[in-house]
Write a protein that holds these residues in place. Sequence first.
Motif, short mmCIF file in Angstrom:
data_model
loop_
_atom_site.label_atom_id
_atom_site.label_comp_id
_atom_site.label_asym_id
_atom_site.label_seq_id
_atom_site.Cartn_x
_atom_site.Cartn_y
_atom_site.Cartn_z
N ALA A 1 0.82 -1.21 0.00
CA ALA A 1 0.00 0.00 0.00
C ALA A 1 0.85 1.26 0.00
CB ALA A 1 -0.94 -0.01 1.21
N ILE A 2 1.89 1.30 0.84
CA ILE A 2 2.67 2.54 0.97
C ILE A 2 3.58 2.77 -0.22
CG2 ILE A 2 2.56 2.50 3.47
CD1 ILE A 2 5.36 1.42 3.58
N VAL A 3 3.91 1.72 -0.98
CA VAL A 3 4.70 1.91 -2.19
C VAL A 3 3.97 2.84 -3.16
CG1 VAL A 3 5.43 0.73 -4.31
CG2 VAL A 3 6.08 -0.19 -2.09
N VAL A 4 2.64 2.69 -3.22
CA VAL A 4 1.83 3.52 -4.12
C VAL A 4 1.43 4.84 -3.47
CG1 VAL A 4 -0.31 3.63 -5.46
CG2 VAL A 4 0.93 1.47 -5.25
N THR A 5 0.88 4.76 -2.27
CA THR A 5 0.36 5.98 -1.64
C THR A 5 1.45 6.98 -1.33
OG1 THR A 5 0.46 4.93 0.56
CG2 THR A 5 -1.61 4.76 -0.67
N GLY A 6 2.68 6.49 -1.13
CA GLY A 6 3.79 7.41 -0.91
C GLY A 6 4.04 8.29 -2.12
N GLU A 7 3.87 7.73 -3.31
CA GLU A 7 4.04 8.53 -4.53
C GLU A 7 2.93 9.56 -4.68
OE1 GLU A 7 5.45 7.40 -8.30
OE2 GLU A 7 5.96 5.36 -7.66
N TYR A 8 1.72 9.18 -4.30
CA TYR A 8 0.62 10.14 -4.38
C TYR A 8 0.79 11.27 -3.36
CZ TYR A 8 -2.19 7.53 -7.73
OH TYR A 8 -2.66 6.91 -8.87
N SER A 9 1.28 10.95 -2.18
CA SER A 9 1.42 11.98 -1.15
C SER A 9 2.52 12.98 -1.48
CB SER A 9 1.70 11.32 0.20
OG SER A 9 2.96 10.65 0.19
N THR A 10 3.56 12.54 -2.18
CA THR A 10 4.66 13.44 -2.54
C THR A 10 4.46 14.09 -3.90
OG1 THR A 10 5.94 11.63 -3.53
CG2 THR A 10 6.30 12.09 -1.18
N GLY A 11 3.52 13.58 -4.68
CA GLY A 11 3.30 14.11 -6.03
C GLY A 11 4.19 13.48 -7.07
N MET A 12 5.03 12.51 -6.67
CA MET A 12 5.93 11.87 -7.62
C MET A 12 5.18 11.08 -8.69
SD MET A 12 9.10 9.23 -6.90
CE MET A 12 10.02 10.44 -5.94
N ILE A 13 3.95 10.69 -8.37
CA ILE A 13 3.18 9.91 -9.34
C ILE A 13 2.98 10.69 -10.63
CG2 ILE A 13 0.94 10.72 -8.47
CD1 ILE A 13 1.77 7.16 -9.73
N ARG A 14 2.90 12.02 -10.55
CA ARG A 14 2.73 12.82 -11.76
C ARG A 14 3.97 12.73 -12.64
NH1 ARG A 14 -0.09 16.10 -8.00
NH2 ARG A 14 1.79 17.24 -7.44
N SER A 15 5.15 12.73 -12.04
CA SER A 15 6.39 12.57 -12.81
C SER A 15 6.45 11.19 -13.45
CB SER A 15 7.60 12.80 -11.91
OG SER A 15 7.60 14.09 -11.35
N THR A 16 6.01 10.18 -12.70
CA THR A 16 6.02 8.81 -13.21
C THR A 16 5.13 8.69 -14.44
OG1 THR A 16 6.45 7.90 -11.01
CG2 THR A 16 5.53 6.40 -12.65
N LEU A 17 3.92 9.25 -14.34
CA LEU A 17 2.96 9.14 -15.45
C LEU A 17 3.32 10.06 -16.61
CD1 LEU A 17 -0.38 8.91 -13.44
CD2 LEU A 17 0.98 7.05 -14.43
N THR A 18 4.10 11.10 -16.36
CA THR A 18 4.59 11.92 -17.45
C THR A 18 5.67 11.18 -18.23
OG1 THR A 18 4.13 13.97 -16.24
CG2 THR A 18 5.71 14.11 -18.05
N ALA A 19 6.56 10.50 -17.50
CA ALA A 19 7.62 9.74 -18.16
C ALA A 19 7.07 8.52 -18.88
CB ALA A 19 8.66 9.31 -17.13
N GLN A 20 6.00 7.93 -18.32
CA GLN A 20 5.39 6.75 -18.94
C GLN A 20 3.87 6.90 -18.89
OE1 GLN A 20 4.57 4.54 -20.99
NE2 GLN A 20 6.34 3.24 -20.57
#
Length: 264
Positions: free
Chosen positions: A88-107
């Motif tokens: 759970a925290i592997v994913v939610t950690g990215e959402y809390s920091t906003g890193m998920i946007r960088s991930t989805l921009t790159a891929q």
Amino acid sequence: MTALAAAPTRAAHHAAHRLSFAHLLRSEAIKVLTLRSTWWSLGITAALSIGVALMIAAAAADYDGFAAVNVVLMPTQFTMLVAGILGAIVVTGEYSTGMIRSTLTAQPRRGAVLLSKAVVVSLVMAATTVVTYAAAILLTAPLLTTGIDWSDPAQSTVPLLFGVLSMVVFTLLGLGFGFVIRAGAGAIAATVGVLFVLPIVVSLFTFGGPNWQWMVDLGAYLPASAASDLTTPGAEIGANLVTLLAWAAGPLLLGWVALRSRDA
């Protein structure tokens, strides 16, 4: 200005198409393995598994009817929660920091992002479980009068392999809830609810008599119950294996739908 604004967009678009799945796996591995929470979770998993195994071995040393492989596998009822929380925290950690946007921009292929995370956390948890089992076997062997019968796969390697699979499924279940809920507290609560709270709730209906037997029977289809049955030497494999794999696939499928249908 329009041409200048469009240029970075086209560059990002072409870069995304050049990003292979192998590169995506490497990126996810770096993200997962550089998080302190990952190592804390893995360390707690190993410590709980080995510590509880040592206590069980000491208690069962003089009990002839106790299968030695159970000493290694029984701590799973505690470590499953840590595995699910890690997913759970592997994913939610990215959402809390906003890193998920960088991930989805790159891929931009969101299914590839989910799959790469699932592969990485599965391999990490599988490797950790194998090493932990090996340590537990070595450390508990001196305490047991009868060791594991390695000549009989049904009493040794098969339950241990299903134990590794169970830990991977618990991690993927948490990962799926992480994509669906996105918030750390909510994803962890859902994971703990399915793995720990629901089995307790279902067991309460044993006092309800025949009218509530259907509720008790449903408990056999919970992930913890399926994993417990699979890791019992000589147990039925078919239905339990399907149930366990379904609990991994279901949350991941819901997570894929949520990832595709909602903005980051």
